[in-house]
Structure formats: C-alpha cells, structure tokens
Design a protein around this motif. Structure first.
Motif, PDB file in Angstrom:
ATOM      1  N   ALA A 274     -10.336  -8.255   0.303  1.00 47.78           N
ATOM      2  CA  ALA A 274     -11.280  -8.725  -1.258  1.00 47.78           C
ATOM      3  C   ALA A 274      -9.883  -8.461  -1.531  1.00 47.78           C
ATOM      4  O   ALA A 274      -9.173 -10.154  -2.382  1.00 47.78           O
ATOM      5  N   ARG A 275      -9.364  -7.667  -1.355  1.00 51.32           N
ATOM      6  CA  ARG A 275      -8.443  -7.034  -2.570  1.00 51.32           C
ATOM      7  C   ARG A 275      -7.533  -5.989  -1.745  1.00 51.32           C
ATOM      8  O   ARG A 275      -8.297  -5.271  -0.921  1.00 51.32           O
ATOM      9  N   VAL A 276      -5.657  -6.247  -1.676  1.00 54.68           N
ATOM     10  CA  VAL A 276      -5.652  -5.404  -1.438  1.00 54.68           C
ATOM     11  C   VAL A 276      -4.020  -4.161  -2.739  1.00 54.68           C
ATOM     12  O   VAL A 276      -3.863  -5.774  -2.815  1.00 54.68           O
ATOM     13  N   ALA A 277      -3.916  -3.133  -2.660  1.00 55.15           N
ATOM     14  CA  ALA A 277      -3.617  -2.398  -3.512  1.00 55.15           C
ATOM     15  C   ALA A 277      -2.242  -1.585  -2.293  1.00 55.15           C
ATOM     16  O   ALA A 277      -2.396  -1.109  -1.831  1.00 55.15           O
ATOM     17  N   GLY A 278      -1.724  -1.769  -2.616  1.00 55.37           N
ATOM     18  CA  GLY A 278      -0.825  -0.780  -2.506  1.00 55.37           C
ATOM     19  C   GLY A 278      -0.447   0.425  -2.962  1.00 55.37           C
ATOM     20  O   GLY A 278      -0.334   0.229  -4.264  1.00 55.37           O
ATOM     21  N   VAL A 279       0.701   1.468  -3.013  1.00 54.12           N
ATOM     22  CA  VAL A 279       0.800   2.985  -3.465  1.00 54.12           C
ATOM     23  C   VAL A 279       1.708   2.527  -4.859  1.00 54.12           C
ATOM     24  O   VAL A 279       1.937   3.241  -4.911  1.00 54.12           O
ATOM     25  N   SER A 280       2.282   1.409  -3.961  1.00 52.57           N
ATOM     26  CA  SER A 280       3.255   1.247  -4.894  1.00 52.57           C
ATOM     27  C   SER A 280       4.345  -0.013  -5.230  1.00 52.57           C
ATOM     28  O   SER A 280       3.321  -1.005  -4.465  1.00 52.57           O
ATOM     29  N   ASP A 281       5.149  -0.602  -6.086  1.00 52.93           N
ATOM     30  CA  ASP A 281       5.579  -2.055  -6.128  1.00 52.93           C
ATOM     31  C   ASP A 281       5.739  -2.882  -4.545  1.00 52.93           C
ATOM     32  O   ASP A 281       5.674  -3.355  -4.413  1.00 52.93           O
ATOM     33  N   PHE A 282       6.912  -1.285  -4.538  1.00 53.23           N
ATOM     34  CA  PHE A 282       7.466  -1.753  -3.050  1.00 53.23           C
ATOM     35  C   PHE A 282       6.316  -1.886  -1.733  1.00 53.23           C
ATOM     36  O   PHE A 282       6.806  -3.070  -1.470  1.00 53.23           O
ATOM     37  N   ILE A 283       4.739  -1.388  -1.520  1.00 48.62           N
ATOM     38  CA  ILE A 283       4.155  -1.152  -0.396  1.00 48.62           C
ATOM     39  C   ILE A 283       3.891  -3.039  -1.388  1.00 48.62           C
ATOM     40  O   ILE A 283       3.495  -3.403  -0.386  1.00 48.62           O
ATOM     41  N   THR A 284       3.441  -1.975  -2.000  1.00 44.71           N
ATOM     42  CA  THR A 284       2.894  -3.983  -1.879  1.00 44.71           C
ATOM     43  C   THR A 284       3.341  -5.797  -2.129  1.00 44.71           C
ATOM     44  O   THR A 284       2.671  -6.093  -0.910  1.00 44.71           O
TER      45      THR A 284
END
Length: 394
Positions: free
Chosen positions: A167-177
């Motif tokens: 439903a949502r995907v969050a990264g722990v940094s903008d790089f991972i996102t």
C-alpha cells in the motif's frame, strides 16, 4: 490499529536494522497507542515483549544457525518461502486478525506479502537496504559474489511484486526511496506517490548534548565504529593511518568481522581495539573522541555511524557512498572522500581527507548548533510516529 510486524532477526543482535525495528515497535505501542505483535525467527534472546510469534527454522538447517542466516540473506528460494509461511501458521499467526502487515525487513518481505495477500490486508513496507539486492564483489571481497548475484537476480520478481503490491513503500533515506521507486514503480503518478521517505527514529540517548566538545588542542582522538570488514573500509583506514602516521590515536570499536585478525595485528601505542559496549553507552564513547571515520565501500542505506556522529557534534570523515552524502549534507564538520575506486586511489583519498580533518578539527559554533536542530527533527521519535500515522492513512 493492530499491526503484525514481520522481521526475521527482530530479537537478534546481528546489526542496526534489528534495533531500528524494535525501536519502531516500541514507539508505535507507547506513542501511537497501537497494538503491535511481531513475527520473527526463533533463536534470538527473549526480550520480554508480549505478542511475539517465533518461527522455528526448517529441519534441514536448524542445526546450524549461521548456515540458516546466510541462506536467508543470500540464497532465498521458493522452498524456503513455503516452509516459512507454514511455520508462521504453525506459530499461531492469522493475518486476518490484524488491520495491516508492517515489514521493515527486506529479507522477510516475500513472507510478509504472502501473509497480507492471504487475508487481503494492506502491506506497509519500510525498506532499509539497497534494491535490487546484490552482493558487491569489490567491497566484500567475496569470490562467490558473481554466483550469488545470479541467484539473487532470480528473486527480483517476487521482491518487485511485493513492493508493487504494498500500500505504501518507505525508504530509510531519499537514496533508498529513489532506488525502490526505480525498481518497483511503473512510472505513473499514482505509483510514484506511494513511495516516500521515513527516517529512522533515534534513541533518546543520542539526542542529549554531547559529554564534551571536539578538542582543538593535544593529540586528536579518532574513532572507527562498525563491522571489521572490507565493505566497511577498516582495511583502508588502517593503510591510510600507517601512511599518515598522525599525532593522534585511533580507537576501533569493531563488531566481529573477517578482518578482525588484521585489526588485532595493527594494534599498538596509537591504535586500540575497544571492548564491546552496550548501545546505550555508545553516545558517551563517541563523545570521548573528536573524529569519527566511516570509510564504507558499499552503498549505505543510511549509515547510522555517520548519523550518530553528527548528532553528537563530532567531526565526520565519510565516503561518498549510498546515502552517506545525504546524512552529512550541510554539516560544517563533515569531510567527504571518494572510496569506491581502486584501493591505492581510495587510500590516497582517505589519507588526504583524514589529514584535513585533523588539521581543521573544531567544535560546532553556537550558530551552527542552532542550524542543526532542523536536521535533528527528521530523526525524532515524535516525527517518526507522526509520519508513520500519515503513511498508513490510505
């Protein structure tokens, strides 16, 4: 809200991601008032939490914990997926009893997706590593890396499917996102909108004023804090140190790793290998040093060491790998160096950067300290809880 958090090594002490998962669960329980139960692998120390569901490893690998861990990390497969799904059911997990499934562990993502899909529940994924998952042969010095990467490429489809179904995907940094969006997004506005950044909440003891400012007089105290492995660049640091021979001391708080013997041989009057300390005592240890060095060869998803050093107002020497530039961006006491190159060039770069850091070491000025407040806010527990609430409002 009733969540099932799925994280294989949740109770183990293998690395930083496990501590982050535990901190997230605790915050959602106490600050958001949510009921959070956990599905993890058996074998870790019982931490006294309620609502724990532990998966018993399959019989074919239960005799060797390290073999099982390496299988989970580097050789995931459909047979293991099916075995873990059955084990979750045997552990009493019924995904229909939860409002949502929360997965902060890429290794457990396929299982979390299967549980969510079986009960038609939303899956919220918090990605803490680079996707697609690969082993960096140059950084890890692993001779089997090319073969392992062939195997890992075969997992791209189920991982991509799980991320796409989230439903949502969050990264722990903008790089991972950005990596997640490029890997599993379809380029549409609707798809892109579901990818966001959710920074790790740091523990309260990292948010207190440092025990002492960076010293400008006398021999500098330098700290390396991390796994003793090639991917973390400890060998590069030792080579640069021998080349520079500074009027300083190097302390190494090293988690076990393949280069531990090399580090032990290098110890002497100016290089010290420290004993392990509890995580709650790490801020005091960092504050006893002036410079923290993070010469990582791999693409770091965030780099907690660099983050913790910045929060404690230390001088930071760090590579330009992965999300590290994001962590130190705008920090006046940061010195960046290029490491992802051949070793001779990397050592030369690190030597020059370390020398500059030693010559220019200083504490933060009052105006600079005030400016750091905005950066710190991104990692506050209250910020995490607020943003996680927004993440789940679908």
């Amino acid at each position: 809200m009733r969540l099932l958090l799925v994280s294989f090594f949740y109770e183990h002490d293998h690395g930083g991601a496990e501590m982050v998962a535990r901190e997230a669960a605790a915050l959602l329980r106490c600050c958001a008032g949510w009921e959070v139960e956990v599905l993890c692998l058996a074998g870790g120390p019982d931490r006294g939490e309620s609502g724990m569901h532990r998966i018993t490893p399959p019989r074919w690998c239960s005799q060797n914990a390290q073999t099982f861990k390496r299988t989970i990390l580097f050789l995931p497969n459909r047979m293991l997926d099916r075995s873990l799904f059955r084990a979750a059911q045997s552990a009493g997990v019924r995904s229909e009893n939860y409002d949502a499934i929360f997965c902060p562990d890429m290794n457990a993502l396929v299982l979390a997706h299967a549980l969510a899909e079986a009960a038609d529940k939303p899956l919220f994924t918090w990605c803490q590593e680079v996707v697609p998952k690969r082993m960096d042969a140059d950084a890890t010095r692993a001779t089997l890396a090319p073969l392992i990467n062939v195997w890992l490429r075969g997992r791209d489809t189920p991982w991509k499917k799980a991320l796409a179904a989230s439903a949502r995907v969050a990264g722990v940094s903008d790089f991972i996102t950005d990596r997640c969006r490029a890997f599993a997004g379809d380029g549409t506005v609707e798809s892109d909108a579901k990818f966001t950044t959710l920074y790790q909440p740091v523990e309260d003891y990292f948010l207190q004023p440092p025990a002492r400012p960076v010293a400008t007089e006398g021999p500098a105290k330098v700290l390396f804090y991390g796994r003793l492995s090639a991917e973390k660049g400890i060998d590069l640091l030792l080579a640069a140190w021998r080349k520079l021979q500074p009027n300083a001391t190097l302390s190494i708080l090293g988690m076990d790793g393949p280069l531990r013997t090399e580090v032990e041989r290098a110890t002497g009057d100016d290089i010290h290998l420290l004993n392990h300390v509890a995580h709650v005592d790490v801020p005091k240890l960092i504050s006893q040093h002036d410079i923290v060095v993070c010469p990582s060869r791999v693409e770091e998803s965030l780099c907690r060491t660099a983050l913790e050093a910045r929060l404690l107002e230390r001088v930071v020497v760090a590579s330009q790998s992965g999300a590290i530039p994001e962590v130190v961006s705008g920090y006046p006491l940061a010195h960046s160096t290029e490491i992802r190159t051949d070793d001779a060039t990397a050592i030369g770069n690190l030597t020059k950067t370390l020398q500059t850091a030693l010559e220019e070491r200083r504490p933060l000025a009052n105006a600079e300290r005030d400016a750091e407040k905005t950066f710190r806010e991104k990692f506050l527990p209250v910020t995490f809880v607020h943003q996680f609430r927004m993440l789940t409002e679908i």
